[in-house]
Design an enzyme around this catalytic site. Structure first.
Site, mmCIF file in Angstrom:
data_model
loop_
_atom_site.group_PDB
_atom_site.id
_atom_site.type_symbol
_atom_site.label_atom_id
_atom_site.label_comp_id
_atom_site.label_asym_id
_atom_site.label_seq_id
_atom_site.Cartn_x
_atom_site.Cartn_y
_atom_site.Cartn_z
ATOM 1 C CB VAL A 1 -0.983 0.024 1.191
ATOM 2 C CG1 VAL A 1 -1.959 -1.114 1.098
ATOM 3 C CG2 VAL A 1 -0.244 -0.034 2.513
ATOM 4 C CD GLU A 2 -0.166 5.657 2.742
ATOM 5 O OE1 GLU A 2 0.677 6.545 2.578
ATOM 6 O OE2 GLU A 2 -1.019 5.678 3.629
ATOM 7 N N GLY A 3 2.034 3.125 -2.412
ATOM 8 C CA GLY A 3 3.188 3.049 -3.311
ATOM 9 C C GLY A 3 3.868 1.703 -3.115
#
Ligand SMILES: Cc1cc2nc3c(=O)[nH]c(=O)nc-3n(C[C@H](O)[C@H](O)[C@H](O)COP(=O)(O)OP(=O)(O)OC[C@H]3O[C@@H](n4cnc5c(N)ncnc54)[C@H](O)[C@@H]3O)c2cc1C
Length: 823
Positions: free
Chosen positions: A500-502
């Site tokens: 997640v988040e990149g």
């Protein structure tokens, strides 16, 4: 001899000027003066004359501004304009969002350590500390992770109620809107502590405080939107989610296929200007229970109802859950960490334009809004959750390895285990310093785009390594799931943090160096930006200044990298105490090497470097390790240079330097233009690769720190929930640890008597009673051994289940039948 002396003197003068980054004018004066004085004193007249001609031939044209610009910079500007890849709008937005902090110094080849050390020491306020000691402590005492992850697949109602009541979802919402208005450090501390008890609870709390409706409203919301939503979000009256990802848009979030069409529709008999939205989103955290959905989509205005533009671009809106046509509520099942996560869909869902975040004039600004806010959330959520996890791994694994005995010894005493314990301790020191540094950057008002990517990637990757080591040291105890297993779920959840988040592969190979190189470089962005200056005169002037600054910068870095390489980093600027002075010098060396390689790679490969992800990833690693090492040195200073922490710092620092060297070496070796690769190797590694990983002896000292109570261990386990409550095995294990250690010499005495055949009994308790009777141990020692034996028995125990208990309550067959019946 006199010729050599003169040449050498001129060379040293040039080198010294380059090393110290003197201006061209200073270099010209210093070199000419040195040549004349040394040459005449040595009597090398011809050499002096030839050298002067060369020096003046270089200096004079370069020092004549008009001549230099016209004859040198102008043709280069033409060439540069042709070869420079045009930045896409998305890239341009990403580059413009965010600020440059100390990472810029690391990229400069000559970091100013005093800048780092004068940054204020991050500390919790009295109010934030009270929150940690009050509601956070209380919440940790309520958490039963097995109930959450296995029985309910959700937080129990009392935990939901507690979290809302105490405004855990409003940590980033200012007090004026009813939130807690906490610092980034406090936000991080809360998440770290929750993560030590439950990844599910920590993730649930992290999301509303990260990039999503609250953050976006704070920056871009209209007053009406802020006044309505923020107070409700702060107390959990509204549960937010933010939906960007879809089946065709994952890492490349700009490729979303979800769209909105601006149109008019009758609503309650009134013609209303709005949009018809069609979207298909997945993986959205909190979506199944969200009451307000942040939605990203591409907005089109074919009838030009809003203006002249048809394709307005990525746009953000807030949809109430009650919006007709919004299909929401089903759940995904992320690796047994059952925080609420699911898909949402809609087709031709009509909403008024007032749902756009910030109002209609923000239509099309969605991508900029997202990237501007992304770095702050990314700097805190995942790094903090990972840091909480690794701190808990220290507390748990250190204690368990000390109390678990095999072959008559604590398993911590075996060198193989010691190696894993050293990694856990050393990497936790690094992770903790890293997340503290990025939180501090946010609190200083920075938007740390590059550090947040470094923190996200490295905290989660170090978390992955530590979770693996913790599992290995625990053996079967961590494999058998159940209420007694405190390690298995954290290990299962690692890939979530990685994704997640990149997602991490992309973060490492594309973002860290890709953004760092352009954003942190003192000249590249200026050169690129100069190309867009409309007036030719101004463009040339700006380009000329940046170009010659850049050339001087490159020469200086080559000289610095080589000089610091051949001197083994024994010279140069430094800071700190005698123990760490050499560490700063090593960082100076690799900072110069990074700057040199980055410039060379960009210069030779140009825009193609973007696609050479393996090279870019390695240079990103170098920047990251320098950043992590600086964060550790700052932490060492901030905590008062504690002697007890030195083995941890030394282990983590040498590991960082060794990894830095391997990454640099890998990048240089694999550089496709061989002569350039050879030259770089000669400059960066004049005596080859000299860094070595942390020694076994150092590893032993780190393992000793994490397996016994002490001040260094206390700092490493800061913010771990260690209260020995019934729900907290790690806390209770740590409470027993002093007794476990005190019992060791008594156990040795007892073991000797056992081996000598002094006892008739075959069971432990019987032998213990005999030992007491025979005076092998005294009554206090008897009590101690008994207490430790009983305590350890509880901690090495694992769960077993009735076969029926392990079956899912609802099977796929049940579900199919239900669906068929419904149909
Ligand atoms: C549990 C969970 C919660 C989530 N919560 C949310 C949420 O609340 N809201 C939301 O909008 N999204 C959410 N996401 C989505 C998340 O941000 C994406 O999963 C992530 O962006 C990666 O997309 P993907 O999974 O489709 O992987 P893909 O994009 O398919 O990537 C596959 C692999 O390719 C790599 N890759 C892709 N492009 C490159 C490149 N250029 N260079 C190198 N490597 C590359 C990636 O690193 C990855 O390893 C969540 C995801 C999960 C699993």
């Amino acid at each position: 001899m006199s010729v050599i002396l003169t040449l050498l003197a001129a060379l040293i003068a040039t080198g010294a000027c380059a090393y110290h980054r003197s201006s061209l004018r200073t270099w010209a004066i210093a070199t000419v003066a040195t040549t004349v004085v040394v040459g005449l004193l040595a009597g090398a007249l011809w050499t002096t004359f030839i050298l002067l001609v060369i020096e003046l031939a270089i200096a004079v044209p370069l020092l004549m501004d008009g001549f230099r610009r016209k004859q040198i910079s102008a043709p280069l500007l033409k060439m540069f304009t042709k070869v420079t890849p045009k930045l896409s709008e998305t890239e341009q937005t990403a580059l413009e969002a965010g600020t440059v902090g100390f990472e810029g110094e690391l990229f400069s080849g000559k970091p100013d350590w005093h800048e780092l050390l004068k940054q204020p020491k991050p500390e919790l306020s009295v109010e934030e500390q009270a929150f940690m000691d009050g509601p956070v402590e209380e919440l940790c005492g309520m958490i039963d992770d097995w109930q959450i992850t296995h029985e309910l697949a959700d937080l129990p109602p009392e935990v939901w109620a507690f979290v809302k009541k105490h405004k855990f979802f409003g940590m980033i919402i200012p007090k004026q809107y009813g939130g807690l208005g906490f610092s980034a450090l406090a936000h991080s501390a809360v998440l770290q502590k929750l993560a030590t008890m439950s990844a599910t609870v920590a993730s649930t709390v992290a999301v509303p405080n990260s990039l999503g409706p609250a953050e976006l409203l704070l920056h871009y919301g209209s007053d009406e939107q802020k006044n309505y939503y923020l107070p409700r979000l702060a107390v959990g009256e509204e549960i937010p989610c933010f939906a960007l990802t879809g089946p065709y848009a994952g890492s490349d979030a700009t490729s979303i296929t979800d769209f909105g069409i601006v149109c008019k529709q009758m609503v309650d008999g009134v013609e209303t200007l709005g949009m018809k939205l069609t979207f298909d989103k997945r993986y959205i955290t909190l979506a199944p229970i969200a009451t307000v959905v942040g939605l990203a989509f591409r907005l089109y205005d074919p009838e030009k109802l809003l203006g002249d533009t048809e394709d307005l671009g990525i746009t953000l809106a807030l949809l109430p859950r009650s919006t007709p046509g919004l299909e929401i509520g089903r759940r995904h099942f992320p690796l047994n960490i059952p925080f609420q996560n699911g898909p949402l869909h809609g087709k031709d869902v009509f909403v008024p334009l007032s749902v756009l975040i910030g109002g209609p004039h923000m239509a099309g600004h969605g991508w900029r809004m997202l990237v501007e806010c992304l770095s702050v959330g990314r700097a805190i959520s995942l790094p903090s959750n990972a840091t909480g996890g690794v701190r808990a791994a220290v507390a748990a694994t250190g204690a368990y390895a000390r109390m678990r005995k095999q072959f008559g010894l604590s398993v911590a005493r075996f060198e193989g285990v010691e190696e894993a314990l050293a990694r856990i301790g050393g990497l936790t020191y690094a992770t903790a310093a890293l997340s503290r540094a990025t939180a501090a950057a946010v609190d200083r008002g920075e938007k740390p785009a590059v550090p947040s990517a470094i923190a996200k990637y490295h905290a989660t990757e170090m978390g992955r390594a530590i979770a693996g080591d913790a599992m290995d040291v625990h053996g079967g105890k961590a494999v058998q799931l159940g209420p007694k297993n405190y390690a298995g779920r954290a290990w299962q959840g690692v890939p979530i943090a990685i994704t997640v988040e990149g997602a991490n592969i992309m973060t490492r190979s594309l973002m860290i160096f890709g953004q760092g190189a352009i954003r942190c470089h003192p000249y590249v962005l200026k050169e690129m930006q100069s190309l867009s200056i409309a007036d030719y005169g101004d463009r040339l002037k700006t380009f000329d200044r940046a170009l010659f600054g850049h050339i001087g910068f490159g020469i200086s870095n080559a000289v610095r990298a080589f000089t610091l390489g051949i001197t083994g980093s024994r010279i140069g600027d430094t800071a700190g105490d005698a123990y760490v002075r050499r560490y700063y010098r090593k960082l100076n060396r690799y900072s110069a090497a990074l700057a040199l390689c980055a410039d060379t790679f960009m210069g030779v490969l140009g825009g193609k470097l973007k696609f050479k992800e393996k090279l870019s990833a390695r240079l990103g690693d170098v920047l990251s390790y320098l950043y992590i090492a600086s964060a550790m040195l700052k932490r060492y200073e901030d905590t008062g240079r504690p002697e007890a922490d030195r083995p941890l710092l030394a282990w983590a620092f040498h590991e960082c330097m060794w990894r830095t060297q391997m990454a640099l070496d890998g990048a240089i070796r694999n550089f496709p233009v061989r002569p350039v690769s050879w030259l770089l190797r000669a400059l960066v590694f004049p005596f080859g690769r000299r860094e070595v990983p942390p020694s076994d002896r150092l590893g032993r000292r780190v393992a000793a720190i994490i397996t016994a109570p002490g001040e260094a261990r206390d700092r490493l386990t800061e913010w771990v929930y260690l209260t020995p409550t019934a729900n907290n095995t790690i806390g209770r294990m740590n409470a027993l640890l002093p007794d476990v250690i005190a019992a060791e010499p008594v156990e040795r005495k007892f073991g000797k008597a056992q081996k000598a055949g002094q006892f008739k009994s075959h069971d432990y308790n019987g032998q213990l009673a005999e030992a007491l009777q025979a005076g092998v141990i005294n009554p206090a020692e008897f009590e101690l051994l008994k207490r430790v034996r009983d305590g350890v028995a509880e901690f090495i125990a694992v769960d077993d289940f009735d076969a029926a208990e392990l079956r899912a309550a609802v099977t796929r067959a049940d579900r199919k039948k239900k669906l068929a019946d419904a149909a």
